[in-house]
Design a protein around this motif. Structure first.
Motif, PDB file in Angstrom:
ATOM      1  N   LEU A 407       0.859  -1.191   0.000  1.00 36.84           N
ATOM      2  CA  LEU A 407       0.000   0.000   0.000  1.00 36.84           C
ATOM      3  C   LEU A 407       0.887   1.230   0.000  1.00 36.84           C
ATOM      4  N   HIS A 408       0.700   2.101  -0.983  1.00 34.26           N
ATOM      5  CA  HIS A 408       1.467   3.348  -1.074  1.00 34.26           C
ATOM      6  C   HIS A 408       0.567   4.491  -0.607  1.00 34.26           C
ATOM      7  N   LEU A 409       0.932   5.091   0.503  1.00 33.55           N
ATOM      8  CA  LEU A 409       0.125   6.155   1.096  1.00 33.55           C
ATOM      9  C   LEU A 409       0.837   7.489   0.907  1.00 33.55           C
ATOM     10  N   ASP A 410       0.158   8.425   0.291  1.00 35.35           N
ATOM     11  CA  ASP A 410       0.729   9.738   0.017  1.00 35.35           C
ATOM     12  C   ASP A 410       0.459  10.660   1.200  1.00 35.35           C
ATOM     13  N   THR A 411       1.443  10.771   2.088  1.00 37.37           N
ATOM     14  CA  THR A 411       1.316  11.628   3.273  1.00 37.37           C
ATOM     15  C   THR A 411       1.946  13.001   3.058  1.00 37.37           C
ATOM     16  N   SER A 412       2.322  13.317   1.802  1.00 36.28           N
ATOM     17  CA  SER A 412       2.961  14.611   1.545  1.00 36.28           C
ATOM     18  C   SER A 412       1.984  15.777   1.714  1.00 36.28           C
ATOM     19  N   ARG A 413       0.683  15.522   1.569  1.00 35.11           N
ATOM     20  CA  ARG A 413      -0.313  16.584   1.736  1.00 35.11           C
ATOM     21  C   ARG A 413      -0.979  16.538   3.106  1.00 35.11           C
ATOM     22  N   GLY A 414      -0.397  15.823   4.018  1.00 31.62           N
ATOM     23  CA  GLY A 414      -1.010  15.650   5.324  1.00 31.62           C
ATOM     24  C   GLY A 414      -1.565  14.242   5.456  1.00 31.62           C
ATOM     25  N   ASP A 415      -1.929  13.887   6.674  1.00 33.83           N
ATOM     26  CA  ASP A 415      -2.365  12.512   6.916  1.00 33.83           C
ATOM     27  C   ASP A 415      -3.815  12.426   7.374  1.00 33.83           C
ATOM     28  N   SER A 416      -4.570  13.508   7.250  1.00 29.99           N
ATOM     29  CA  SER A 416      -5.951  13.481   7.751  1.00 29.99           C
ATOM     30  C   SER A 416      -6.814  12.516   6.939  1.00 29.99           C
ATOM     31  N   ASP A 417      -6.640  12.498   5.598  1.00 27.67           N
ATOM     32  CA  ASP A 417      -7.447  11.595   4.769  1.00 27.67           C
ATOM     33  C   ASP A 417      -7.133  10.133   5.092  1.00 27.67           C
ATOM     34  N   ILE A 418      -5.855   9.826   5.277  1.00 24.34           N
ATOM     35  CA  ILE A 418      -5.470   8.444   5.591  1.00 24.34           C
ATOM     36  C   ILE A 418      -5.951   8.073   6.982  1.00 24.34           C
ATOM     37  N   TYR A 419      -5.849   9.018   7.914  1.00 20.43           N
ATOM     38  CA  TYR A 419      -6.300   8.752   9.274  1.00 20.43           C
ATOM     39  C   TYR A 419      -7.802   8.469   9.294  1.00 20.43           C
ATOM     40  N   ASP A 420      -8.589   9.229   8.545  1.00 15.42           N
ATOM     41  CA  ASP A 420     -10.034   9.002   8.465  1.00 15.42           C
ATOM     42  C   ASP A 420     -10.332   7.624   7.864  1.00 15.42           C
ATOM     43  N   TRP A 421      -9.534   7.232   6.870  1.00 11.28           N
ATOM     44  CA  TRP A 421      -9.734   5.918   6.237  1.00 11.28           C
ATOM     45  C   TRP A 421      -9.458   4.802   7.231  1.00 11.28           C
ATOM     46  N   PHE A 422      -8.374   4.938   7.985  1.00 15.26           N
ATOM     47  CA  PHE A 422      -8.072   3.955   9.032  1.00 15.26           C
ATOM     48  C   PHE A 422      -9.183   3.910  10.065  1.00 15.26           C
ATOM     49  N   GLU A 423      -9.627   5.086  10.500  1.00 20.48           N
ATOM     50  CA  GLU A 423     -10.630   5.158  11.560  1.00 20.48           C
ATOM     51  C   GLU A 423     -11.949   4.559  11.102  1.00 20.48           C
ATOM     52  N   GLU A 424     -12.299   4.747   9.845  1.00 20.12           N
ATOM     53  CA  GLU A 424     -13.527   4.159   9.317  1.00 20.12           C
ATOM     54  C   GLU A 424     -13.461   2.632   9.372  1.00 20.12           C
ATOM     55  N   HIS A 425     -12.305   2.076   9.032  1.00 16.03           N
ATOM     56  CA  HIS A 425     -12.143   0.620   9.122  1.00 16.03           C
ATOM     57  C   HIS A 425     -12.276   0.133  10.552  1.00 16.03           C
ATOM     58  N   MET A 426     -11.665   0.858  11.468  1.00 15.36           N
ATOM     59  CA  MET A 426     -11.721   0.456  12.871  1.00 15.36           C
ATOM     60  C   MET A 426     -13.160   0.514  13.392  1.00 15.36           C
ATOM     61  N   THR A 427     -13.915   1.525  12.942  1.00 19.46           N
ATOM     62  CA  THR A 427     -15.306   1.643  13.363  1.00 19.46           C
ATOM     63  C   THR A 427     -16.146   0.505  12.820  1.00 19.46           C
ATOM     64  N   VAL A 428     -15.886   0.140  11.561  1.00 19.94           N
ATOM     65  CA  VAL A 428     -16.630  -0.961  10.950  1.00 19.94           C
ATOM     66  C   VAL A 428     -16.331  -2.267  11.657  1.00 19.94           C
ATOM     67  N   MET A 429     -15.093  -2.461  12.060  1.00 20.59           N
ATOM     68  CA  MET A 429     -14.738  -3.692  12.755  1.00 20.59           C
ATOM     69  C   MET A 429     -15.438  -3.797  14.093  1.00 20.59           C
ATOM     70  N   ASP A 430     -15.685  -2.655  14.728  1.00 21.29           N
ATOM     71  CA  ASP A 430     -16.366  -2.670  16.018  1.00 21.29           C
ATOM     72  C   ASP A 430     -17.878  -2.713  15.875  1.00 21.29           C
ATOM     73  N   ASP A 431     -18.386  -2.523  14.642  1.00 12.78           N
ATOM     74  CA  ASP A 431     -19.831  -2.493  14.425  1.00 12.78           C
ATOM     75  C   ASP A 431     -20.407  -3.906  14.497  1.00 12.78           C
ATOM     76  N   SER A 432     -21.604  -4.008  14.950  1.00 12.28           N
ATOM     77  CA  SER A 432     -22.234  -5.328  15.090  1.00 12.28           C
ATOM     78  C   SER A 432     -22.782  -5.848  13.771  1.00 12.28           C
ATOM     79  N   ASP A 433     -22.885  -4.983  12.768  1.00 10.46           N
ATOM     80  CA  ASP A 433     -23.412  -5.399  11.469  1.00 10.46           C
ATOM     81  C   ASP A 433     -22.315  -6.111  10.687  1.00 10.46           C
TER      82      ASP A 433
END
Length: 544
Positions: A407-433
Motif C-alpha cells: 500500500l502506497h500512502l501519500d502523506t505529503s499533503r497531510g495525513d488526515s485523509d489516511i487517518y479518516d480511512w483507518f478510523e472508518e475501518h476500525m469503526t466498521v470492525m467494532d460495528d455489530s453489522d
C-alpha cells in the motif's frame, strides 16, 4: 698514485651510476612512489614504458576509488577528469562488458566524456550492459552545448553499444537538456563550410568533439543498428522522449522488438496525450513480459488499453500517472482477460479493479497473481479518495492464493485523509453489522504486507491495531518512511514494536526503514518475562 686511484674510483662510480634504472627498485617502492603522484603525472608515467604502464594506471584506479576495470566492469561515479583517458590508454583492459557511468555536471566536460566513452567501447570486442546517468544539476547549457554535436555524439555512443551486443541499456537524464532542445531552431538543411575546423582523429589528448563536427554534411536522421539483440530497455530520461531523440527511440525499440522482454519508462515532465498515444501505438513488442510505465502526466486510458491488448504476455506491470476516466465507476468490464499471464501488478485502484476483475470473472484464466501494489495517483493536485482502496482490496480478497500486498500512502499533503480511512475501518470492525466488514474479514490471504509512507507519519498509535485487524494471517510486515528522527509519535519505537507483536499474532518479522525486529523471539522473551514475574509473585505469596 692518489690521482690515478681517484680517477679509477670515479670511473667505477660512473659505471654503477649508469647501470641503475628506476625499474631496479623493489615493487613496493615503486608503488609507494606512484601513490604520491597526482593524476596527470600518473598518466604520463603510464606512457613511459610497458612495465610502468600497468603499475601507474592500476594505482590511478585505486587512489580514485574506481573498481579495477580488469574484472570486466566499469563503475565511475564522481570520477576525476582523467578517468576516461586513463581507461582509453589502459591496453591491459581487453574486455569491458558492464559499463555504469555518471557524467560530469560540467556540460563541456560531459560532452568530452561521451566522446571518450565511445572511443573506449569501440575497441572492446563486446559490451553487455550500459547504464548512463546525466546529472541533475548541469552548468549553463546553451553557452557550450551545440545541439547537433550532442545528438551526434550521444546517439553515436548508444548505437555503438548496441552494435557491440548490448542487451541491457539504461539512460537516466534530466529535463534541463529537454528544455534546452525545445528552444532550438530546426536544423538547417545546409551548413556553410568552416575550413578552420579539423576532424578529430581519435587521439587520447583532450580535444573538443566540436572539432569532429563537419558542417558541410547534409541533415540525415541518426538511426539505430538493425536487428539488435537488446532485452532490457530503461528510459529514465525525458530527453529520449523528445525531439530530436524521439524518432531514434521508437526506431531502437522497433529494431529490438523480437528480443525486448523488459521496458521501463519514467517521465518527469508533462507532455500532450497525443504524444503518448503516438509513442505507445508505434511500439509492438511481442515478447514483452515486464512493463513499467510511470509519468507525471495523464496517459490516455484508451492508449493504455490498446497497448495492453497488443501485449498480452506481460507478467509484471507497473503503472503510474495514467488517466482515470471521470464519472466511470466501476471500470468497464472485459469479456476477455487483458493480461492472462499477469503475476505482479502495481497501479491505482481504477486500473487494478479493471485488470484483476477480468481475471476473476474468467474461470479459465490462470490465477497467477501473487504480488499486488495499490498506489494513489501521484502528481495530481486534487486530494485522493482512499475509499477507492477498498474497491481494490475486494479484488485482493478474492484471489485464492497467498498475496504479497503493498500500500502506497501519500502523506505529503497531510495525513488526515489516511487517518479518516483507518478510523472508518476500525469503526466498521467494532460495528455489530457483519455486512459492513465483508471486505476486511476476507483479507486472510495476505501473508506479506508493505506500507510506504511518502513522508514520516506521526499517527502511529492506530496503525498496529489496523494492521492486526485487517490482515490476521500476515507473516511479514514492512513499513517504509514511517519512523525517522523527526517523527514524534505518542508511541515510541519500542512500544510500537510491542504493539505490533501483540496485535499481529502470526507475524514473524517486522521491518521499519533500516531496523529489523524478530517478533517470534520477542514473544518468547515476553513469555519468559511473564513467567518469571508469576514465579516471583507465587514465592512471595508462599512466604507470606
Amino acid at each position: 698514485m692518489k690521482t690515478l686511484a681517484c680517477r679509477t674510483s670515479l670511473r667505477s662510480y660512473s659505471r654503477i651510476r649508469t647501470k641503475f634504472k628506476l625499474l631496479d627498485l623493489p615493487t613496493e617502492l615503486l608503488l609507494d612512489i606512484a601513490e604520491r603522484l597526482d593524476n596527470p603525472t600518473l598518466l604520463s608515467l603510464s606512457r613511459t614504458c610497458h612495465n610502468l604502464h600497468s603499475l601507474a594506471l592500476c594505482t590511478f584506479f585505486a587512489i580514485n576509488d574506481i573498481p579495477d576495470p580488469r574484472s570486466g566492469s566499469l563503475l565511475a561515479y564522481n570520477a576525476p577528469l582523467e578517468t576516461l583517458p586513463a581507461l582509453r590508454i589502459a591496453l591491459f583492459i581487453q574486455k569491458l562488458e558492464h559499463v555504469t557511468y555518471y557524467f560530469s555536471t560540467n556540460v563541456e566536460r560531459m560532452l568530452r566524456e561521451v566522446h571518450d566513452l565511445r572511443a573506449l567501447i569501440s575497441r572492446m570486442p563486446s559490451i553487455r550492459t550500459v547504464s548512463l546517468d546525466i546529472p541533475l544539476y548541469l552548468g549553463y547549457v546553451p553557452q557550450v552545448l551545440n545541439p547537433e554535436v550532442w545528438e551526434k555524439e550521444f546517439l553515436g555512443l548508444l548505437n555503438l553499444a548496441l552494435e557491440k551486443g548490448c542487451y541491457a541499456l539504461s539512460v537516466e537524464g534530466r529535463e534541463k537538456l529537454v528544455k534546452f532542445y525545445s528552444k532550438q531552431v530546426t536544423k538547417p538543411t545546409k551548413r556553410r563550410k568552416n575550413p578552420k575546423r579539423k576532424r578529430l582523429t581519435g587521439a587520447v589528448r583532450h580535444r573538443s568533439p566540436m572539432d569532429s563536427f563537419d558542417e558541410t554534411q547534409e541533415d540525415s536522421p541518426i538511426l539505430p543498428p538493425r536487428n539488435i539483440k537488446i532485452t532490457r530497455v530503461s528510459i529514465y530520461s525525458d530527453m529520449l522522449l523528445e525531439p530530436p531523440f524521439f524518432d531514434w527511440t521508437i526506431a531502437m525499440l522497433d529494431s529490438g522488438a523480437s528480443t525486448i522482454t523488459t521496458l521501463l519508462i519514467y517521465s518527469t515532465i508533462h507532455r500532450p496525450q497525443k504524444t503518448w498515444k503516438y509513442f505507445l501505438d508505434a511500439i509492438k513488442l511481442p515478447r514483452l513480459s515486464s512493463l513499467d510505465l510511470v509519468s507525471c502526466a495523464s496517459i490516455p486510458f484508451a492508449t493504455v488499453h490498446s497497448f495492453l491488448t497488443h501485449h498480452s504476455h506481460i507478467k509484471t506491470f507497473d503503472l503510474l500517472g495514467a488517466e482515470v476516466p471521470k464519472g466511470i465507476w466501476p471500470p468497464p468490464p472485459l469479456t476477455i482477460p487483458i493480461l492472462p499471464h499477469l503475476q505482479s501488478i502495481s497501479a491505482p485502484p481504477f486500473y487494478l479493479v479493471w485488470i484483476l476483475n477480468s481475471l476473476l470473472l474468467d474461470k479459465e484464466a490462470p490465477q497467477n497473481v501473487t504480488d499486488i501494489a495499490i498506489t494513489p495517483n501521484y502528481g495530481k493536485e486534487e486530494a485522493f479518495d482512499y475509499g477507492l482502496f477498498d474497491n481494490a482490496l475486494e479484488c485482493v480478497a478474492a484471489f485464492p492464493r497467498d498475496i504479497q500486498l503493498s500500500l502506497h500512502l501519500d502523506t505529503s499533503r497531510g495525513d488526515s485523509d489516511i487517518y479518516d480511512w483507518f478510523e472508518e475501518h476500525m469503526t466498521v470492525m467494532d460495528d455489530s453489522d457483519p455486512s459492513k466488514s465483508k471486505v476486511i474479514s476476507q483479507l486472510d490471504n495476505v501473508d506479506r504486507l508493505t506500507i510506504y509512507f511518502s513522508r514520516s507519519w506521526r499517527r502511529t498509535e492506530m496503525l498496529a491495531d489496523w494492521v492486526g485487524m485487517l490482515f490476521p494471517n500476515v507473516k511479514m510486515i514492512r513499513f517504509e518512511g514511517l519512523l525517522t528522527e523527526m517523527a514524534v509519535s505518542e508511541l515510541n519505537k519500542t512500544e510500537f514494536v510491542g504493539r505490533v507483536m501483540m496485535t499481529c499474532q502470526k507475524a514473524a518479522w517486522l521491518y521499519m526503514d533500516e531496523e529489523t525486529s524478530d517478533l517470534e523471539q520477542l514473544r518468547r522473551d515476553f513469555e519468559i518475562e511473564i513467567s518469571a514475574k508469576k514465579g516471583k509473585g507465587s514465592r512471595k505469596g508462599g512466604s507470606a
